[in-house]
Scaffold this motif. Structure first.
Motif: not given
Length: 219
Positions: A15-16, A40-41, A45-47, A113-115
């Motif tokens: 659910g993230k 880096k930020q 935020h993603m932990g 990848y998420d970035f």
């Protein structure tokens, strides 16, 4: 290259949700310092853990890696078209750096990848990984097993085999840890020792568990 757009379905990582983009793709591809600050930020935020990998004694240029992959339409496109070796060619790694394609793929997945999803594809909503995160694993998520044959090169004037002289069996149960562009990362148990190395060969499908793999050397 301008950024693309993509929509994703429900599901995601417990659910993230992805955070909103911190800068535009067009800006960060032209500013390496802003890219690193934004990355880096983003991980904060993603932990998730942020670090700069070291390959061959040098820090990996994550900005160049991101630019080269997104200009080829992103991670999944590079995986599908097997272009990691092409991406790796721009880095001029030393000849002692082996399996560079696999290493770049792994670091891109872990760090970029998420970035990429947020800043290049402008994805919003739940986090959803690609169907093939890292090729080479079986559908159960466990490494494929294979029977490995160790076939060492004999010295011209030496004993028939140093391995046989040490009492190692000729056959042992091996594990294909990962499939890489140039072959497989494997581990083989011979007697009480576990040997690890790379089997190089032309691209082909992963052999089934009952197949026999010829190992030409030990790393």
């Amino acid at each position: 290259m301008s950024s693309a757009t993509r929509t994703i379905g429900s599901g995601g990582d417990d659910g993230k949700l992805y955070p909103p983009p911190l800068a535009s793709h067009e800006v960060i591809v032209n500013d390496a310092k802003l890219f690193l600050d934004t990355l880096k930020q983003f991980h904060f935020h993603m932990g998730s853990k942020y670090m700069i990998p070291v390959i061959g004694g040098r820090k990996l240029d994550l900005h160049t890696l991101y630019v080269e992959v997104t200009r080829r339409s992103g991670y999944e496109k590079v995986v599908a078209e097997k272009k990691w070796r092409e991406v790796g060619s721009v880095f001029n790694f030393s000849t002692t750096t082996t399996s560079a394609s696999y290493v770049l793929k792994k670091h891109y997945w872990n760090l970029l990848y998420d970035f990429e999803q947020v800043h290049f594809f402008k994805v919003q909503g739940p986090i959803t990984p690609p169907a093939d995160v890292l090729s080479g694993s079986s559908s159960s998520g466990k490494p494929d097993l294979a029977l490995a044959e160790y076939a060492p090169k004999h010295a011209n004037n030496g004993p028939e085999s140093n391995v046989e002289a040490k009492g190692y069996p000729r056959y042992g149960e091996g594990t294909i840890e990962e499939k890489i562009d140039c072959g497989y990362l494997v581990s083989v148990k011979l007697g009480s020792e576990v040997l690890r190395g790379v089997i190089f060969h032309p691209e082909e499908t992963v052999p089934p568990p009952s197949s026999r793999v010829a190992v030409t050397g030990v790393v």
